[in-house]
Design a protein around this motif. Structure first.
Motif, PDB file in Angstrom:
ATOM      1  N   LEU A  87      -1.320  -4.205  -9.551  1.00 57.35           N
ATOM      2  CA  LEU A  87      -0.539  -4.591  -8.847  1.00 57.35           C
ATOM      3  C   LEU A  87       0.406  -5.188  -8.836  1.00 57.35           C
ATOM      4  O   LEU A  87       1.240  -5.567  -7.515  1.00 57.35           O
ATOM      5  N   ALA A  88      -0.584  -6.681  -9.029  1.00 55.11           N
ATOM      6  CA  ALA A  88       0.320  -8.155  -8.396  1.00 55.11           C
ATOM      7  C   ALA A  88       0.488  -8.850  -9.051  1.00 55.11           C
ATOM      8  O   ALA A  88       1.217  -9.571  -9.375  1.00 55.11           O
ATOM      9  N   ALA A  89       0.412  -8.208 -11.277  1.00 54.42           N
ATOM     10  CA  ALA A  89       0.093 -10.011 -12.700  1.00 54.42           C
ATOM     11  C   ALA A  89       2.205  -8.963 -12.296  1.00 54.42           C
ATOM     12  O   ALA A  89       2.825  -8.399 -12.751  1.00 54.42           O
ATOM     13  N   GLY A  90       2.382 -10.317 -12.623  1.00 52.46           N
ATOM     14  CA  GLY A  90       3.510 -10.627 -13.006  1.00 52.46           C
ATOM     15  C   GLY A  90       4.499 -11.019 -12.243  1.00 52.46           C
ATOM     16  O   GLY A  90       5.990 -10.630 -12.347  1.00 52.46           O
ATOM     17  N   ARG A  91       4.464 -10.207 -10.789  1.00 52.29           N
ATOM     18  CA  ARG A  91       5.633  -9.896 -10.009  1.00 52.29           C
ATOM     19  C   ARG A  91       5.085 -11.141  -8.655  1.00 52.29           C
ATOM     20  O   ARG A  91       4.280 -12.257  -8.735  1.00 52.29           O
ATOM     21  N   ARG A  92       6.192 -11.115  -8.017  1.00 55.66           N
ATOM     22  CA  ARG A  92       6.678 -11.927  -6.593  1.00 55.66           C
ATOM     23  C   ARG A  92       5.777 -11.459  -5.357  1.00 55.66           C
ATOM     24  O   ARG A  92       6.318 -10.381  -5.041  1.00 55.66           O
ATOM     25  N   VAL A  93       4.583 -11.994  -4.868  1.00 48.32           N
ATOM     26  CA  VAL A  93       3.902 -11.297  -3.939  1.00 48.32           C
ATOM     27  C   VAL A  93       3.904 -12.226  -2.778  1.00 48.32           C
ATOM     28  O   VAL A  93       4.141 -13.237  -2.817  1.00 48.32           O
ATOM     29  N   LEU A  94       3.850 -11.607  -1.093  1.00 49.98           N
ATOM     30  CA  LEU A  94       3.933 -12.168   0.137  1.00 49.98           C
ATOM     31  C   LEU A  94       2.824 -11.929   0.636  1.00 49.98           C
ATOM     32  O   LEU A  94       2.611 -10.290   0.678  1.00 49.98           O
ATOM     33  N   ASP A  95       2.175 -12.572   1.356  1.00 50.91           N
ATOM     34  CA  ASP A  95       0.845 -12.427   2.060  1.00 50.91           C
ATOM     35  C   ASP A  95       1.418 -12.629   3.532  1.00 50.91           C
ATOM     36  O   ASP A  95       1.565 -14.096   3.718  1.00 50.91           O
ATOM     37  N   GLY A 149      13.789 -10.692   9.415  1.00 53.50           N
ATOM     38  CA  GLY A 149      14.070 -10.604   7.783  1.00 53.50           C
ATOM     39  C   GLY A 149      13.868  -9.322   7.579  1.00 53.50           C
ATOM     40  O   GLY A 149      12.767  -8.412   7.868  1.00 53.50           O
ATOM     41  N   VAL A 150      13.935  -9.745   5.564  1.00 52.58           N
ATOM     42  CA  VAL A 150      12.895  -8.629   4.607  1.00 52.58           C
ATOM     43  C   VAL A 150      12.689  -9.511   3.872  1.00 52.58           C
ATOM     44  O   VAL A 150      12.977 -10.886   3.443  1.00 52.58           O
ATOM     45  N   ALA A 151      11.433  -8.868   2.998  1.00 53.07           N
ATOM     46  CA  ALA A 151      10.366  -9.988   2.454  1.00 53.07           C
ATOM     47  C   ALA A 151      10.973  -9.766   0.989  1.00 53.07           C
ATOM     48  O   ALA A 151      12.024  -9.268   0.704  1.00 53.07           O
ATOM     49  N   ASP A 154       8.507  -8.884  -4.526  1.00 52.46           N
ATOM     50  CA  ASP A 154       8.094  -7.180  -5.074  1.00 52.46           C
ATOM     51  C   ASP A 154       6.907  -6.895  -4.174  1.00 52.46           C
ATOM     52  O   ASP A 154       7.395  -5.440  -4.462  1.00 52.46           O
ATOM     53  N   LEU A 155       5.813  -7.432  -3.759  1.00 47.88           N
ATOM     54  CA  LEU A 155       4.566  -6.709  -3.157  1.00 47.88           C
ATOM     55  C   LEU A 155       4.654  -7.483  -1.725  1.00 47.88           C
ATOM     56  O   LEU A 155       4.171  -9.076  -1.849  1.00 47.88           O
ATOM     57  N   LEU A 156       3.957  -6.757  -0.925  1.00 50.07           N
ATOM     58  CA  LEU A 156       3.977  -7.327   0.683  1.00 50.07           C
ATOM     59  C   LEU A 156       2.747  -6.900   0.417  1.00 50.07           C
ATOM     60  O   LEU A 156       2.568  -6.213   0.530  1.00 50.07           O
ATOM     61  N   HIS A 181      13.764  -1.423   1.629  1.00 48.13           N
ATOM     62  CA  HIS A 181      14.351  -2.382   0.280  1.00 48.13           C
ATOM     63  C   HIS A 181      14.233  -2.560  -0.417  1.00 48.13           C
ATOM     64  O   HIS A 181      14.594  -2.908  -1.203  1.00 48.13           O
ATOM     65  N   GLY A 182      12.868  -1.661  -0.939  1.00 48.26           N
ATOM     66  CA  GLY A 182      12.024  -1.633  -1.927  1.00 48.26           C
ATOM     67  C   GLY A 182      11.088  -2.286  -2.339  1.00 48.26           C
ATOM     68  O   GLY A 182      10.542  -2.293  -3.131  1.00 48.26           O
ATOM     69  N   VAL A 183      10.820  -2.801  -1.462  1.00 46.48           N
ATOM     70  CA  VAL A 183       9.274  -3.740  -1.419  1.00 46.48           C
ATOM     71  C   VAL A 183       8.071  -3.273  -1.314  1.00 46.48           C
ATOM     72  O   VAL A 183       8.276  -2.033  -0.719  1.00 46.48           O
ATOM     73  N   GLN A 184       7.591  -3.524  -1.651  1.00 50.23           N
ATOM     74  CA  GLN A 184       6.254  -2.395  -2.364  1.00 50.23           C
ATOM     75  C   GLN A 184       4.862  -3.413  -0.707  1.00 50.23           C
ATOM     76  O   GLN A 184       4.874  -4.372  -1.030  1.00 50.23           O
ATOM     77  N   VAL A 185       4.656  -2.181  -0.355  1.00 52.95           N
ATOM     78  CA  VAL A 185       4.006  -2.869   0.031  1.00 52.95           C
ATOM     79  C   VAL A 185       2.596  -2.202   0.717  1.00 52.95           C
ATOM     80  O   VAL A 185       2.237  -0.804   0.877  1.00 52.95           O
TER      81      VAL A 185
END
Length: 228
Positions: A87-95, A149-151, A154-156, A181-185
């Motif tokens: 789910l997180a590997a290689g992705r941009r993640v916002l906590d 706004g919008v994150a 890739d993963l929120l 907007h296509g962000v996985q939440v």
């Protein structure tokens, strides 16, 4: 109204607390999160006592130290990411509403390419900094209010971000907008009464031990959810 505090001042305060000799219920300890022992956090044995002592020393009001306890929703999300690292590997993640940074650190341990931990409390931003350092991972901190706004991720992930009605009224539209907007939440929530009746679907459920203050049970059932 709380006086503004710089991130540098909050970080210096926490670093001084961590370095202080001795212990006690009003101090910070570096311990493994109960449901995510892979991650160690600087937590208060009694966050209310810690808060009272720090306010007395500062001579002014300080924000509630939500970051000083490990919350059930964040633990469930962190466990879910570590058990499903893809789910997180290689992705941009916002906590979002990162608190102690538990979920952000778990994302980094799961192999995320970039992790941003966001919280408007300068002490939480400082806590993420010292906790990421303790776990030897890289996490970028952000103290801005992002909810209009919008994150850019890739993963929120949002653990226990719906703990009161006013906050939920801002967070839920933000989550929906990001998903559109296509962000996985992914949301971790122990059902504090502010989940919408529809619009979210169950991904997983965990029985989570918690150290958060003023709870009826030492274990809470936590749902990991995503927008439909």
């Amino acid at each position: 109204m709380l006086a503004p505090m710089s991130r540098q001042t909050a970080l210096a305060d926490l670093e001084q607390e961590i370095a202080a000799p001795g212990g006690g219920p009003d101090g910070l300890r570096l311990i493994g999160a109960p449901f995510v022992p892979e991650v160690r956090l600087h937590l208060a044995e009694d966050a209310i006592l810690w808060w009272a002592r720090m306010e007395a020393a500062a001579g002014r009001s300080l924000p509630p130290p939500y970051w000083a306890s490990v919350w059930a929703g964040g633990q469930a999300l962190a466990r879910h990411l570590l058990d499903h690292p893809e789910l997180a590997a290689g992705r941009r993640v916002l906590d979002l509403g990162a608190g102690s940074g538990l979920v952000a650190i778990a994302a980094a341990l799961a192999g995320a390419d970039q992790v941003v931990a966001n919280d408007i409390d300068p002490y939480a931003v400082a806590a993420v900094t010292v906790n990421a350092r303790a776990n030897r991972v890289r996490v970028t901190v952000d103290g801005a209010d992002l909810l209009d706004g919008v994150a850019g991720a890739d993963l929120l992930v949002a653990g226990d971000a719906l703990y009161d009605a006013g906050l939920a009224a801002r967070v839920l539209p933000y989550l929906r907008r990001c998903a559109a907007h296509g962000v996985q939440v992914l949301v971790g929530d122990p059902d504090r009464g502010h989940l919408p009746p529809d619009g979210l679907e169950l991904v997983a459920s965990y029985p989570v031990p918690t150290t958060e203050p003023s709870v009826d049970s030492p274990v809470r059932r936590v749902q990991v959810l995503r927008p439909r």
